[in-house]
Design an enzyme around this catalytic site. Structure first.
Site, PDB file in Angstrom:
ATOM      1  N   HIS A  32      47.539  30.116  41.102  1.00  0.00           N
ATOM      2  CA  HIS A  32      46.840  31.170  40.429  1.00  0.00           C
ATOM      3  C   HIS A  32      45.795  30.835  39.240  1.00  0.00           C
ATOM      4  CE1 HIS A  32      47.646  35.571  39.046  1.00  0.00           C
ATOM      5  NE2 HIS A  32      46.132  35.263  38.742  1.00  0.00           N
ATOM      6  N   GLU A  42      51.371  43.211  37.986  1.00  0.00           N
ATOM      7  CA  GLU A  42      50.712  42.580  36.728  1.00  0.00           C
ATOM      8  C   GLU A  42      50.907  43.770  35.714  1.00  0.00           C
ATOM      9  OE1 GLU A  42      46.670  41.362  36.428  1.00  0.00           O
ATOM     10  OE2 GLU A  42      47.107  40.105  34.522  1.00  0.00           O
ATOM     11  N   ASP A  54      46.253  31.126  35.361  1.00  0.00           N
ATOM     12  CA  ASP A  54      45.309  32.332  35.430  1.00  0.00           C
ATOM     13  C   ASP A  54      43.751  32.186  34.819  1.00  0.00           C
ATOM     14  OD1 ASP A  54      44.816  34.944  36.312  1.00  0.00           O
ATOM     15  OD2 ASP A  54      46.165  35.902  34.893  1.00  0.00           O
ATOM     16  N   ASP A  55      43.569  32.493  33.643  1.00  0.00           N
ATOM     17  CA  ASP A  55      42.215  32.089  33.343  1.00  0.00           C
ATOM     18  C   ASP A  55      42.390  31.316  31.879  1.00  0.00           C
ATOM     19  OD1 ASP A  55      40.602  34.095  34.634  1.00  0.00           O
ATOM     20  OD2 ASP A  55      42.505  35.346  34.186  1.00  0.00           O
TER      21      ASP A  55
END
Ligand code: ADE
Ligand code: ZN
EC number: 3.5.4.2
Length: 337
Positions: free
Chosen positions: A18, A197, A275-276
């Site tokens: 992810h 989420e 994620d980011d």
């Protein structure tokens, strides 16, 4: 966490499932690409941009994430961004990454689909670790737009292994994308979706039942529904959990409130992801250290998380087994297999 545990989780072999490649764009690279491409930014400096990374929820992050991505114009920009991530992931002992990209963010600005996919794919092929691509549809846009995006990506069908669903979750339930996921399924693509989420457990259920996803991205809100939790565990449905993302976007107030241990205790195939990473304060090992520091997680949990990351990957069976064996061998030195 002890220094020994820290070193164990940092050095263990792991997969990342992810990671939004546009979320790996560091402020320094944003400014370098802005200069290279003559793009005007709303921020004067790297420091000013970084200071704007104070998020209150998913949308407050997405607004700045899409602004950051506006510097990506050429095939080489996508290559440089992806290669930087792969090198950084290798340093964290990531063996294999399944990388999300958001083509609509770029094609809407006139960037050709070919440049987006070829740039990311060229880096994935040449990079220092194994990497595969997952094309994500932006759920705040229409299903027609997603269908057109999938068709536009078909000349590059061999360069990505699956499709996903990301962007603003609440108000854009999985069922909005039933037709485009059915089409992707017919094409033999793997299917994943962000669900649970910020959105309710019902979105996880429809992602599984209507979109027929093989993994749920995030999924942390499943614990609000015990029957759903039992079902996800029985299905061995992986949840790609992102601890630093969840605290930065206020899904959990603090890391000590994170439910990763509860997910594992419920028998769910959860693992840790970034994620980011450029926006949320760290890459894979930063996520492991943060969550192991805050929760009573030990050696057996580290082993389980590493195993889960490879088990949940879309690697061919033989390659998957090779990595699982590597994980078990690594942990056998610490007497827990
Ligand atoms: N955490 C996230 N949730 C939804 N969409 C995203 N796009 C990039 N990161 C995301
Ligand atoms: Zn995500």
């Amino acid at each position: 966490m002890t220094t020994q545990m820290r070193s164990i989780v940092q050095n263990m072999p792991k997969a990342e499932l992810h990671i939004h490649i546009e979320g790996s764009l560091e402020p320094e690279l944003i400014f370098a690409l802005a200069q290279r491409n003559g793009v005007k930014l709303a921020y004067q400096s790297v420091e000013e941009l970084r200071a704007a990374y104070a998020f209150t929820n998913l949308q407050s992050f997405l607004d700045i994430y899409y602004a950051g991505a506006s510097v990506l114009l050429k095939e080489q920009d996508f290559y440089d961004m992806t290669m930087a991530y792969l090198q950084r992931a290798k340093a964290d002992h990531v063996r294999h990454a399944e990388i999300f990209f958001d083509p609509q963010t770029h094609t809407a600005r006139g960037v050709p689909m070919a440049d987006v996919i070829n740039g990311i794919h060229r880096a994935a092929t040449e990079g220092p670790i194994s990497a595969k691509l997952i094309l994500c549809f932006l759920r705040h846009l229409s299903e027609e737009d997603a269908l057109a995006t999938l068709e536009a990506a078909l000349p590059f069908r061999e360069q990505f292994i699956g499709v996903g669903l990301d962007s603003s979750e609440v108000g854009h339930p999985p069922e909005k994308f039933a037709r485009v996921f059915a089409r992707a399924r017919d094409l033999g693509l793997h299917l994943v979706a962000h669900a649970g989420e910020e959105g309710p457990p019902a979105y996880i259920e429809t992602a599984v039942d209507l979109l027929k996803v093989e993994r749920v991205d995030h999924g942390v809100r499943c614990l609000e529904d015990p029957a759903l939790t039992r079902r996800l565990a029985a299905l061995r449905m992986p949840l790609t959990v992102c601890p630093l993302s969840n605290t930065k976007l206020r899904v959990f107030d603090q890391m000590k409130d994170h439910n990763l241990l509860d997910l594992l205790d419920a028998g769910l195939v959860a693992m840790v992801n970034s994620d980011d990473p450029a926006y949320f304060g760290g890459y894979m090992n930063d996520n492991f250290v943060a969550v192991f520091d805050a929760l009573p997680l030990g050696l057996a949990h580290a082993h389980q998380l590493a195993r889960n990351s490879f088990e949940a990957s879309f690697l061919p069976a033989q390659e998957k087994q090779k990595y699982l064996d590597e994980v078990d061998t690594y942990f056998s030195a610490f007497n827990v297999v």
